[in-house]
Write a protein that holds these residues in place. Structure first.
Motif, PDB file in Angstrom:
ATOM      1  N   TRP A 245       0.823  -1.208   0.000  1.00  0.00           N
ATOM      2  CA  TRP A 245       0.000   0.000   0.000  1.00  0.00           C
ATOM      3  C   TRP A 245       0.860   1.261   0.000  1.00  0.00           C
ATOM      4  N   ARG A 246       2.064   1.160   0.550  1.00  0.00           N
ATOM      5  CA  ARG A 246       3.028   2.255   0.646  1.00  0.00           C
ATOM      6  C   ARG A 246       2.484   3.429   1.444  1.00  0.00           C
ATOM      7  N   VAL A 247       2.305   3.203   2.724  1.00  0.00           N
ATOM      8  CA  VAL A 247       1.871   4.267   3.632  1.00  0.00           C
ATOM      9  C   VAL A 247       2.809   4.305   4.838  1.00  0.00           C
ATOM     10  N   GLY A 248       3.319   5.476   5.124  1.00  0.00           N
ATOM     11  CA  GLY A 248       4.111   5.688   6.321  1.00  0.00           C
ATOM     12  C   GLY A 248       3.879   7.108   6.799  1.00  0.00           C
ATOM     13  N   PHE A 249       4.527   7.461   7.893  1.00  0.00           N
ATOM     14  CA  PHE A 249       4.461   8.858   8.315  1.00  0.00           C
ATOM     15  C   PHE A 249       5.685   9.220   9.131  1.00  0.00           C
ATOM     16  N   CYS A 250       5.932  10.510   9.176  1.00  0.00           N
ATOM     17  CA  CYS A 250       7.082  11.061   9.885  1.00  0.00           C
ATOM     18  C   CYS A 250       6.571  12.089  10.880  1.00  0.00           C
ATOM     19  N   CYS A 251       7.039  12.017  12.124  1.00  0.00           N
ATOM     20  CA  CYS A 251       6.596  12.924  13.171  1.00  0.00           C
ATOM     21  C   CYS A 251       7.784  13.436  13.982  1.00  0.00           C
ATOM     22  N   GLY A 252       7.628  14.637  14.520  1.00  0.00           N
ATOM     23  CA  GLY A 252       8.656  15.141  15.412  1.00  0.00           C
ATOM     24  C   GLY A 252       9.069  16.563  15.124  1.00  0.00           C
ATOM     25  N   ASN A 253      10.368  16.795  15.059  1.00  0.00           N
ATOM     26  CA  ASN A 253      10.975  18.121  14.934  1.00  0.00           C
ATOM     27  C   ASN A 253      10.341  18.953  13.822  1.00  0.00           C
ATOM     28  N   ARG A 254       9.861  20.135  14.156  1.00  0.00           N
ATOM     29  CA  ARG A 254       9.105  20.963  13.207  1.00  0.00           C
ATOM     30  C   ARG A 254       9.944  21.401  12.016  1.00  0.00           C
ATOM     31  N   GLN A 255      11.211  21.707  12.261  1.00  0.00           N
ATOM     32  CA  GLN A 255      12.072  22.146  11.159  1.00  0.00           C
ATOM     33  C   GLN A 255      12.259  21.021  10.135  1.00  0.00           C
ATOM     34  N   MET A 256      12.468  19.819  10.624  1.00  0.00           N
ATOM     35  CA  MET A 256      12.656  18.672   9.735  1.00  0.00           C
ATOM     36  C   MET A 256      11.354  18.307   9.026  1.00  0.00           C
ATOM     37  N   ILE A 257      10.232  18.366   9.754  1.00  0.00           N
ATOM     38  CA  ILE A 257       8.922  18.076   9.145  1.00  0.00           C
ATOM     39  C   ILE A 257       8.614  19.111   8.063  1.00  0.00           C
ATOM     40  N   HIS A 258       8.901  20.371   8.340  1.00  0.00           N
ATOM     41  CA  HIS A 258       8.666  21.419   7.338  1.00  0.00           C
ATOM     42  C   HIS A 258       9.504  21.170   6.088  1.00  0.00           C
ATOM     43  N   ALA A 259      10.772  20.774   6.284  1.00  0.00           N
ATOM     44  CA  ALA A 259      11.657  20.521   5.138  1.00  0.00           C
ATOM     45  C   ALA A 259      11.140  19.363   4.288  1.00  0.00           C
ATOM     46  N   LEU A 260      10.709  18.280   4.950  1.00  0.00           N
ATOM     47  CA  LEU A 260      10.195  17.127   4.215  1.00  0.00           C
ATOM     48  C   LEU A 260       8.891  17.479   3.498  1.00  0.00           C
ATOM     49  N   THR A 261       8.010  18.199   4.180  1.00  0.00           N
ATOM     50  CA  THR A 261       6.753  18.623   3.565  1.00  0.00           C
ATOM     51  C   THR A 261       7.008  19.485   2.338  1.00  0.00           C
ATOM     52  N   ARG A 262       7.981  20.375   2.442  1.00  0.00           N
ATOM     53  CA  ARG A 262       8.284  21.304   1.346  1.00  0.00           C
ATOM     54  C   ARG A 262       8.813  20.559   0.117  1.00  0.00           C
ATOM     55  N   ILE A 263       9.769  19.647   0.317  1.00  0.00           N
ATOM     56  CA  ILE A 263      10.327  18.946  -0.851  1.00  0.00           C
ATOM     57  C   ILE A 263       9.285  18.021  -1.468  1.00  0.00           C
ATOM     58  N   LYS A 264       8.432  17.398  -0.618  1.00  0.00           N
ATOM     59  CA  LYS A 264       7.385  16.536  -1.160  1.00  0.00           C
ATOM     60  C   LYS A 264       6.378  17.316  -1.994  1.00  0.00           C
ATOM     61  N   SER A 265       6.156  18.590  -1.647  1.00  0.00           N
ATOM     62  CA  SER A 265       5.210  19.397  -2.422  1.00  0.00           C
ATOM     63  C   SER A 265       5.687  19.602  -3.855  1.00  0.00           C
ATOM     64  N   TYR A 266       7.009  19.480  -4.065  1.00  0.00           N
ATOM     65  CA  TYR A 266       7.560  19.573  -5.416  1.00  0.00           C
ATOM     66  C   TYR A 266       7.558  18.220  -6.126  1.00  0.00           C
ATOM     67  N   LEU A 267       7.576  17.130  -5.373  1.00  0.00           N
ATOM     68  CA  LEU A 267       7.849  15.823  -5.962  1.00  0.00           C
ATOM     69  C   LEU A 267       6.631  14.927  -6.139  1.00  0.00           C
ATOM     70  N   ASP A 268       5.589  15.095  -5.324  1.00  0.00           N
ATOM     71  CA  ASP A 268       4.446  14.187  -5.460  1.00  0.00           C
ATOM     72  C   ASP A 268       3.155  14.875  -5.061  1.00  0.00           C
ATOM     73  N   TYR A 269       2.031  14.236  -5.430  1.00  0.00           N
ATOM     74  CA  TYR A 269       0.702  14.722  -5.076  1.00  0.00           C
ATOM     75  C   TYR A 269       0.061  13.872  -3.978  1.00  0.00           C
ATOM     76  N   GLY A 270       0.876  13.130  -3.274  1.00  0.00           N
ATOM     77  CA  GLY A 270       0.352  12.330  -2.173  1.00  0.00           C
ATOM     78  C   GLY A 270      -0.115  10.951  -2.608  1.00  0.00           C
ATOM     79  N   ILE A 271      -0.472  10.159  -1.626  1.00  0.00           N
ATOM     80  CA  ILE A 271      -0.944   8.797  -1.834  1.00  0.00           C
ATOM     81  C   ILE A 271      -2.399   8.835  -2.312  1.00  0.00           C
ATOM     82  N   PHE A 272      -2.782   7.871  -3.141  1.00  0.00           N
ATOM     83  CA  PHE A 272      -4.169   7.711  -3.581  1.00  0.00           C
ATOM     84  C   PHE A 272      -5.099   7.843  -2.373  1.00  0.00           C
ATOM     85  N   GLN A 273      -6.062   8.747  -2.462  1.00  0.00           N
ATOM     86  CA  GLN A 273      -6.850   9.122  -1.288  1.00  0.00           C
ATOM     87  C   GLN A 273      -7.590   7.954  -0.628  1.00  0.00           C
ATOM     88  N   PRO A 274      -8.169   7.003  -1.364  1.00  0.00           N
ATOM     89  CA  PRO A 274      -8.790   5.859  -0.683  1.00  0.00           C
ATOM     90  C   PRO A 274      -7.822   5.080   0.210  1.00  0.00           C
TER      91      PRO A 274
END
Length: 388
Positions: A245-274
């Motif tokens: 299914w390829r589902v995971g998550f990352c939690c914790g340090n806000r600076q690191m979470i922001h960095a990962l969120t930012r690069i993902k916004s350039y690279l993918d549109y997220g997992i299939f919503q269902p």
């Protein structure tokens, strides 16, 4: 032909040799018992699959999703951490959904690291821990781990001997492949060390639930100050048998979470919503399905350990993970793990992972994955008995 610079930093895939031999034998009609790749064979629980099917019937769920994960999934993740570990997670700033832990860890390394920066990684370890840093252009310093060594002594020595100073430490407990487990005091020492030396920490928590004999793995984020220095990845692949299914998550340090969120916004549109909607049901619903999955792995672990010891391959029983890390018997150690794995394929019709594939310090071991049922594991033991 033109060369691709990053390809030069990726060595030949150690597991490929064994995989090619396995496929060759299967094409010849051999029945190979595959205990190599940690690819779960246990079906995803029915209520999760049912929710996926229901959600997939709705056309509104067929559009692009959110790369950082839909809000209700991030809320479910935060609630999961609070229930399980009494850790407070802000779903808006401290959690991001990833396409499995492997994707998230790789992209976090890519956005955090610059060429020439230093990353500490245990050896042996799951390959992406090392190669996420290498792909990002960083320099990797391997910290050996074994029952005979003190990890913190080796960590301190490496820090004193390294220039520039390390930027990142990647760890994973319960550990793949060695199955080593730790307590919360270990993570507190990691946090204190990271603060003292100004190092970020990534903890891969893929085997959070796969523990036996009364052992409960702690979360890195339970350590005081854990969120100040690092993040933790969790994958639904093992706990809920949702590997494909390829589902995971990352939690914790806000600076690191922001960095990962930012690069993902350039690279993918997220997992299939269902899939995300079904994941909410998995995290929020009845957790007895996780217990059943863990019990199946315990039965397989016991069958393998008892069988190995019965034929003279003395191997300790792991307290966690879906693996058994077995030291190569003395009479075969001169072969190294790759040649020994090939011997097991040819003579015993059993596939395992050579320890060298996880790092230089793993070459005296092979890893068994508990991805066949008890009957097949007992069949594997009968095959292995031939070389003893």
């Amino acid at each position: 032909m033109q060369e691709f610079p990053r390809m030069k930093r990726l060595p030949p895939y150690v597991f490929a040799t064994v995989n090619e031999l396995k496929m060759k034998l299967r094409r010849q009609g051999e029945d190979i018992i595959d205990l190599g790749m940690g690819n779960p064979d246990i079906p995803t629980p029915k209520h999760i699959v049912d929710k996926l099917v229901e959600a997939a019937q709705k056309p509104t769920n067929h559009r692009y999703s959110a790369s950082r994960g839909i809000p209700n999934l991030r809320k479910a993740i935060a609630n999961w951490y609070k229930r399980r570990y009494n850790v407070d997670i802000d779903p808006e700033t401290e959690a991001v959904v990833t396409i499995g832990a492997k994707e998230g860890l790789s992209h976090l390394a890519l956005v955090m690291l610059s060429p020439g920066e230093v990353v500490f990684v245990p050896d042996p370890t799951y390959p992406i821990h090392t190669y996420s840093a290498i792909i990002a252009g960083a320099d990797v310093r391997r910290i050996p781990i074994s029952p005979e060594r003190d990890f913190f002594e080796d960590l301190l020595t490496a820090t004193k001997q390294t220039w520039p100073q390390p930027k990142l430490l990647i760890i994973s407990y319960p550990h793949n492949p060695t199955t080593v487990v730790v307590d919360l005091d270990f993570f507190q020492k990691i946090v204190d060390f990271a603060k003292e030396h100004n190092i970020f920490v990534i903890h891969d928590f893929a085997y959070a639930d796969l523990a036996f004999d009364g052992y409960t793995p702690p979360s890195f984020l339970q350590a005081k100050g854990g969120k100040d220095v690092g993040v933790e990845f969790f994958s639904m692949s093992k706990s809920y048998s949702m590997a494909g299914w390829r589902v995971g998550f990352c939690c914790g340090n806000r600076q690191m979470i922001h960095a990962l969120t930012r690069i993902k916004s350039y690279l993918d549109y997220g997992i299939f919503q269902p899939i995300q909607i079904a994941s909410i049901i998995a995290l929020n619903g009845d957790q007895s399905c996780v217990g059943k999955i863990v019990e199946e792995y315990r039965i397989r672990r016991d069958a393998l350990i008892q069988g190995l010891n019965r034929i003279g391959w003395h191997t300790p029983s792991p307290k966690a993970t879906m693996f058994v890390w077995a030291k190569i018997p003395e009479q075969f150690q001169h072969m190294g793990s790759v040649e020994f794995s090939k011997l097991l394929l040819n003579e015993c019709k059993v596939a395992v992972s050579p320890g060298l594939g996880f790092g230089h310090f793993g070459d005296n071991y092979v890893r068994f994955a508990l991805v066949e049922n008890k009957h097949r594991i007992n069949q594997a033991i009968r095959g292995l008995k031939k070389i003893f």
